[in-house]
Scaffold this motif. Structure first.
Motif, PDB file in Angstrom:
ATOM      1  N   ARG A 112       0.449  -0.712  -0.244  1.00 10.85           N
ATOM      2  CA  ARG A 112      -0.074   0.027   0.240  1.00 10.85           C
ATOM      3  C   ARG A 112       0.950   0.975   0.198  1.00 10.85           C
ATOM      4  O   ARG A 112       0.819   2.810  -0.609  1.00 10.85           O
ATOM      5  CB  ARG A 112      -0.761   0.148   1.249  1.00 10.85           C
ATOM      6  N   ARG A 113       1.744   0.847   0.907  1.00  8.07           N
ATOM      7  CA  ARG A 113       2.933   2.459   0.658  1.00  8.07           C
ATOM      8  C   ARG A 113       3.711   2.658  -0.676  1.00  8.07           C
ATOM      9  O   ARG A 113       3.319   3.784  -0.874  1.00  8.07           O
ATOM     10  CB  ARG A 113       4.206   2.298   1.802  1.00  8.07           C
ATOM     11  N   LEU A 114       3.684   1.456  -1.076  1.00  3.67           N
ATOM     12  CA  LEU A 114       4.157   1.832  -2.256  1.00  3.67           C
ATOM     13  C   LEU A 114       3.165   2.109  -2.868  1.00  3.67           C
ATOM     14  O   LEU A 114       4.004   3.338  -4.511  1.00  3.67           O
ATOM     15  CB  LEU A 114       5.123   0.451  -2.805  1.00  3.67           C
ATOM     16  N   ARG A 115       1.915   2.234  -3.440  1.00  2.00           N
ATOM     17  CA  ARG A 115       1.201   2.454  -4.725  1.00  2.00           C
ATOM     18  C   ARG A 115       0.477   4.076  -4.169  1.00  2.00           C
ATOM     19  O   ARG A 115      -0.023   4.543  -4.554  1.00  2.00           O
ATOM     20  CB  ARG A 115       0.356   1.361  -4.174  1.00  2.00           C
ATOM     21  N   GLU A 116       0.742   4.270  -2.984  1.00  2.00           N
ATOM     22  CA  GLU A 116      -0.496   5.404  -2.966  1.00  2.00           C
ATOM     23  C   GLU A 116       1.428   6.599  -3.135  1.00  2.00           C
ATOM     24  O   GLU A 116       0.861   7.795  -3.535  1.00  2.00           O
ATOM     25  CB  GLU A 116       0.556   5.754  -1.154  1.00  2.00           C
ATOM     26  N   GLN A 117       2.978   5.630  -2.721  1.00  2.30           N
ATOM     27  CA  GLN A 117       3.314   6.732  -3.585  1.00  2.30           C
ATOM     28  C   GLN A 117       3.649   6.727  -4.995  1.00  2.30           C
ATOM     29  O   GLN A 117       3.737   8.672  -5.229  1.00  2.30           O
ATOM     30  CB  GLN A 117       4.916   6.550  -3.323  1.00  2.30           C
ATOM     31  N   LEU A 118       3.004   5.318  -5.620  1.00  2.00           N
ATOM     32  CA  LEU A 118       2.675   6.283  -7.323  1.00  2.00           C
ATOM     33  C   LEU A 118       1.578   6.759  -7.760  1.00  2.00           C
ATOM     34  O   LEU A 118       1.751   7.741  -8.855  1.00  2.00           O
ATOM     35  CB  LEU A 118       2.471   4.284  -7.671  1.00  2.00           C
ATOM     36  N   ARG A 119       0.739   7.097  -6.821  1.00  2.00           N
ATOM     37  CA  ARG A 119      -0.493   7.631  -6.670  1.00  2.00           C
ATOM     38  C   ARG A 119      -0.006   9.644  -7.057  1.00  2.00           C
ATOM     39  O   ARG A 119      -0.142   9.836  -7.864  1.00  2.00           O
ATOM     40  CB  ARG A 119      -1.511   7.376  -5.954  1.00  2.00           C
ATOM     41  N   ALA A 120       0.713   9.528  -6.391  1.00  2.00           N
ATOM     42  CA  ALA A 120       1.634  11.140  -5.846  1.00  2.00           C
ATOM     43  C   ALA A 120       2.482  11.262  -6.401  1.00  2.00           C
ATOM     44  O   ALA A 120       1.990  12.569  -6.989  1.00  2.00           O
ATOM     45  CB  ALA A 120       2.064  11.433  -3.830  1.00  2.00           C
ATOM     46  N   ILE A 121       3.404  10.464  -7.106  1.00  2.00           N
ATOM     47  CA  ILE A 121       3.581  10.709  -8.079  1.00  2.00           C
ATOM     48  C   ILE A 121       3.029  11.382  -9.298  1.00  2.00           C
ATOM     49  O   ILE A 121       3.782  12.221 -10.346  1.00  2.00           O
ATOM     50  CB  ILE A 121       5.427   9.652  -8.646  1.00  2.00           C
ATOM     51  N   LYS A 122       1.968  10.478  -9.600  1.00  2.00           N
ATOM     52  CA  LYS A 122       1.321  10.778 -10.731  1.00  2.00           C
ATOM     53  C   LYS A 122       0.378  11.787 -10.449  1.00  2.00           C
ATOM     54  O   LYS A 122      -0.269  13.109 -11.489  1.00  2.00           O
ATOM     55  CB  LYS A 122       0.188   9.412 -11.064  1.00  2.00           C
ATOM     56  N   GLY A 123       0.299  12.561  -9.309  1.00  2.00           N
ATOM     57  CA  GLY A 123      -0.582  13.811  -9.484  1.00  2.00           C
ATOM     58  C   GLY A 123      -2.025  12.999  -9.065  1.00  2.00           C
ATOM     59  O   GLY A 123      -2.769  14.113  -8.240  1.00  2.00           O
ATOM     60  N   VAL A 124      -2.612  11.750  -8.589  1.00  2.00           N
ATOM     61  CA  VAL A 124      -3.608  11.358  -8.664  1.00  2.00           C
ATOM     62  C   VAL A 124      -4.293  11.639  -6.886  1.00  2.00           C
ATOM     63  O   VAL A 124      -3.733  11.294  -5.827  1.00  2.00           O
ATOM     64  CB  VAL A 124      -3.510  10.116  -8.739  1.00  2.00           C
ATOM     65  N   PRO A 125      -5.232  12.224  -6.178  1.00  2.00           N
ATOM     66  CA  PRO A 125      -5.923  12.374  -5.643  1.00  2.00           C
ATOM     67  C   PRO A 125      -6.306  11.373  -4.798  1.00  2.00           C
ATOM     68  O   PRO A 125      -6.229  10.152  -4.946  1.00  2.00           O
ATOM     69  CB  PRO A 125      -7.172  13.461  -5.510  1.00  2.00           C
ATOM     70  N   ALA A 126      -6.279  11.819  -3.015  1.00  2.00           N
ATOM     71  CA  ALA A 126      -6.409  10.616  -2.505  1.00  2.00           C
ATOM     72  C   ALA A 126      -7.590   9.639  -2.190  1.00  2.00           C
ATOM     73  O   ALA A 126      -8.934  10.528  -2.332  1.00  2.00           O
ATOM     74  CB  ALA A 126      -6.129  10.861  -1.049  1.00  2.00           C
ATOM     75  N   PRO A 127      -7.900   8.375  -2.713  1.00  2.00           N
ATOM     76  CA  PRO A 127      -9.343   7.921  -2.395  1.00  2.00           C
ATOM     77  C   PRO A 127     -10.409   8.855  -1.907  1.00  2.00           C
ATOM     78  O   PRO A 127      -9.669   9.020  -0.255  1.00  2.00           O
ATOM     79  CB  PRO A 127      -9.334   6.913  -2.110  1.00  2.00           C
ATOM     80  N   GLY A 128     -11.136   8.374  -1.448  1.00  2.00           N
ATOM     81  CA  GLY A 128     -12.297   8.769  -0.414  1.00  2.00           C
ATOM     82  C   GLY A 128     -12.720   8.305   0.821  1.00  2.00           C
ATOM     83  O   GLY A 128     -11.739   7.309   0.599  1.00  2.00           O
ATOM     84  N   GLU A 129     -13.299   8.581   1.618  1.00  2.00           N
ATOM     85  CA  GLU A 129     -13.252   8.297   3.040  1.00  2.00           C
ATOM     86  C   GLU A 129     -14.074   7.085   2.662  1.00  2.00           C
ATOM     87  O   GLU A 129     -14.086   5.906   3.502  1.00  2.00           O
ATOM     88  CB  GLU A 129     -13.967   8.634   4.319  1.00  2.00           C
ATOM     89  N   GLY A 182     -10.619  -0.480   1.907  1.00  2.00           N
ATOM     90  CA  GLY A 182      -9.323   0.067   0.758  1.00  2.00           C
ATOM     91  C   GLY A 182      -8.346  -0.590   0.291  1.00  2.00           C
ATOM     92  O   GLY A 182      -7.712  -1.371   1.005  1.00  2.00           O
ATOM     93  N   ARG A 183      -8.126  -0.906  -0.769  1.00  2.00           N
ATOM     94  CA  ARG A 183      -7.313  -1.599  -1.548  1.00  2.00           C
ATOM     95  C   ARG A 183      -7.337  -0.586  -3.546  1.00  2.00           C
ATOM     96  O   ARG A 183      -7.535   0.444  -3.074  1.00  2.00           O
ATOM     97  CB  ARG A 183      -7.588  -2.852  -2.354  1.00  2.00           C
ATOM     98  N   LEU A 184      -5.689  -0.728  -2.892  1.00  2.00           N
ATOM     99  CA  LEU A 184      -5.077  -0.335  -4.476  1.00  2.00           C
ATOM    100  C   LEU A 184      -4.402  -1.642  -5.534  1.00  2.00           C
ATOM    101  O   LEU A 184      -3.804  -1.902  -5.235  1.00  2.00           O
ATOM    102  CB  LEU A 184      -3.745   0.739  -4.144  1.00  2.00           C
ATOM    103  N   GLU A 185      -4.159  -1.530  -6.929  1.00  2.00           N
ATOM    104  CA  GLU A 185      -3.206  -2.007  -7.623  1.00  2.00           C
ATOM    105  C   GLU A 185      -1.957  -2.018  -7.678  1.00  2.00           C
ATOM    106  O   GLU A 185      -2.102  -0.651  -7.881  1.00  2.00           O
ATOM    107  CB  GLU A 185      -4.997  -1.664  -9.113  1.00  2.00           C
ATOM    108  N   GLN A 186      -1.194  -2.272  -8.405  1.00  2.00           N
ATOM    109  CA  GLN A 186      -0.432  -2.526  -8.700  1.00  2.00           C
ATOM    110  C   GLN A 186      -0.102  -1.282  -9.828  1.00  2.00           C
ATOM    111  O   GLN A 186       1.300  -0.188  -8.689  1.00  2.00           O
ATOM    112  CB  GLN A 186       0.214  -3.241  -9.297  1.00  2.00           C
ATOM    113  N   ASP A 187      -1.065  -0.675 -10.042  1.00  2.00           N
ATOM    114  CA  ASP A 187      -0.490   1.017 -10.508  1.00  2.00           C
ATOM    115  C   ASP A 187      -0.614   1.946 -10.321  1.00  2.00           C
ATOM    116  O   ASP A 187      -0.981   2.857 -10.689  1.00  2.00           O
ATOM    117  CB  ASP A 187      -1.129   0.848 -12.243  1.00  2.00           C
ATOM    118  N   GLY A 188      -1.921   1.498  -8.922  1.00  2.00           N
ATOM    119  CA  GLY A 188      -1.827   2.703  -7.868  1.00  2.00           C
ATOM    120  C   GLY A 188      -3.736   2.973  -8.326  1.00  2.00           C
ATOM    121  O   GLY A 188      -3.879   3.639  -7.607  1.00  2.00           O
ATOM    122  N   THR A 189      -4.380   2.591  -9.074  1.00  2.00           N
ATOM    123  CA  THR A 189      -5.427   2.321  -9.131  1.00  2.00           C
ATOM    124  C   THR A 189      -6.529   1.860  -7.636  1.00  2.00           C
ATOM    125  O   THR A 189      -5.911   1.210  -6.906  1.00  2.00           O
ATOM    126  CB  THR A 189      -6.363   1.547 -10.221  1.00  2.00           C
TER     127      THR A 189
END
Length: 295
Positions: free
Chosen positions: A240-257, A269-276
Motif C-alpha cells: 500500500r505504501r508503494l502504491r500510494e507513493q505511485l499515486r502521489a507521483i502521478k498527482g492522483v488525489p487520495a481516495p474518499g473515506e 480500501g485497496r490499491l492495484e499495482q498501478d495505484g488504481t
C-alpha cells in the motif's frame, strides 16, 4: 455379341491353393484380403467342392505347428503374427486351447528415458518431485528409474526453515527466484512444511529482507509468477505504501473515506499495482454474486 472374356483374378493361383487345402471361402478371403464372391467364383470355375460344415472349426491354420512351437517358446502374440502371418485371433485361440501361459520372451528392449543419466545423478540428493520440477520430466518416470536403480531418497535434515527454503529456490534471469518445492491450489501458490508446520516461502523471503514478520499476505511485486526473491516480495502495508507513493507521483488525489456503497475505505480500501483505488468489500461482494448466478 458375346462379351469380352473376363481377365483372371490377380490372386487366382493363391486362392486355388488355399481352396485345395480345404479352407472355406470366408477363410481364404480373410487370409488374402479379397472378396468372398471372387473366391466363390474361382471355386465354381475350377469345380472345387465346398468344405463340409462339420469341418469349419476343425480346419487348422497352415502354420499351426509353427504357432504352437512359438507359443511353447514363450513368444508374444504380435511376434508370432509377424513370423507366421496368422491373425491375432487364431494365435490367441491356439494359446487358450493349448493352455499356454503368458509370454516370457521380450523381443523389444525398453526405451531409455532421454534424461536417464541426469535423473540418476540426482536420485540420492533430491526427491522425485524436485527432480521432476528441475528437469521438466514426468514424476512417474522418475519413480520408475529410482525403482530400477534401487536408490532410496533420504530427505536432508534442516536446522531452520530458512535453510530448507534456500534448498528449494533457483535463481532465474532478472534476479527472480523460482520455487522448486511444493505448490497448492489452482494458482500453484508455493507452500512449505517444516517440522510438521506450514510455512510461507514468500513470508520467509520477506523476513530475510526486512528482519520482521510480515503483516497480511505476502506477494511478489515483480512480473515473474510466484517469485520468492526477497527483494521482490512485500506485505500488505508495504504494497500500500508503494502504491500510494505511485499515486502521489502521478498527482492522483487520495481516495474518499467511503466507496459509493458506503464501505469504510480505511478498512476496505485497496490499491492495484498501478495505484488504481478499489474497494475490497465491493470486489468480494461481486465475486459472491457471480458465484451465486453461475448455474
Amino acid at each position: 455379341m458375346p462379351g469380352r472374356p473376363l481377365d483372371p483374378h490377380p490372386q487366382e493361383q493363391q486362392i486355388r491353393t488355399l481352396l485345395d487345402e480345404g479352407l472355406t471361402n470366408t477363410a481364404v478371403a480373410r487370409r488374402l484380403y479379397v472378396g468372398v464372391r471372387a473366391v466363390a467364383s474361382i471355386r465354381d470355375k475350377h469345380g472345387i467342392p465346398q468344405v463340409p460344415r462339420s469341418a469349419y472349426r476343425r480346419q487348422p491354420h497352415p502354420k499351426h505347428r509353427e504357432i504352437l512351437a512359438l507359443l511353447d517358446d514363450g513368444y508374444r502374440d504380435a511376434e508370432i503374427r509377424r513370423r507366421t502371418g496368422a491373425d491375432v485371433g487364431t494365435i490367441a485361440r491356439a494359446r487358450r486351447e493349448g493352455g499356454f501361459g503368458r509370454p516370457t520372451v521380450t523381443t523389444r528392449k525398453p526405451r531409455q528415458h532421454p534424461k536417464d543419466a541426469e535423473i540418476r545423478a540426482r536420485l540420492r540428493h533430491a526427491s522425485n518431485h524436485q527432480i521432476s520440477e528441475e528437469l521438466g520430466v514426468d514424476r512417474a518416470a522418475v519413480r520408475r528409474i529410482r525403482r530400477e536403480a534401487g536408490i532410496a531418497y533420504v530427505p536432508p535434515r534442516f536446522a531452520t526453515a530458512e535453510e530448507k527454503w534456500a534448498s528449494l529456490v533457483r535463481e532465474v534471469d532478472g534476479g527472480h527466484l523460482e520455487w522448486l518445492g511444493e505448490r497448492a491450489g489452482r494458482s500453484s501458490t508455493p507452500v512449505m512444511r517444516f517440522r510438521e508446520r506450514s510455512a510461507s516461502p514468500a513470508g520467509i523471503a520477506f523476513k530475510k529482507r526486512t528482519g520482521r514478520d510480515p503483516v497480511g499476505q505476502v506477494r511478489a511485486e515483480c512480473d515473474y509468477p510466484h517469485c520468492v526473491a526477497p527483494a521482490h516480495v512485500d506485505d500488505e502495508p508495504g504494497r500500500r505504501r508503494l502504491r500510494e507513493q505511485l499515486r502521489a507521483i502521478k498527482g492522483v488525489p487520495a481516495p474518499g473515506e467511503t466507496c459509493r456503497h458506503g464501505h469504510d475505505q480505511a478498512e476496505h480500501g485497496r490499491l492495484e499495482q498501478d495505484g488504481t483505488a478499489y474497494c475490497g468489500a465491493c470486489k468480494r461482494d461481486q465475486k459472491r454474486a457471480a458465484r451465486a448466478n453461475t448455474p
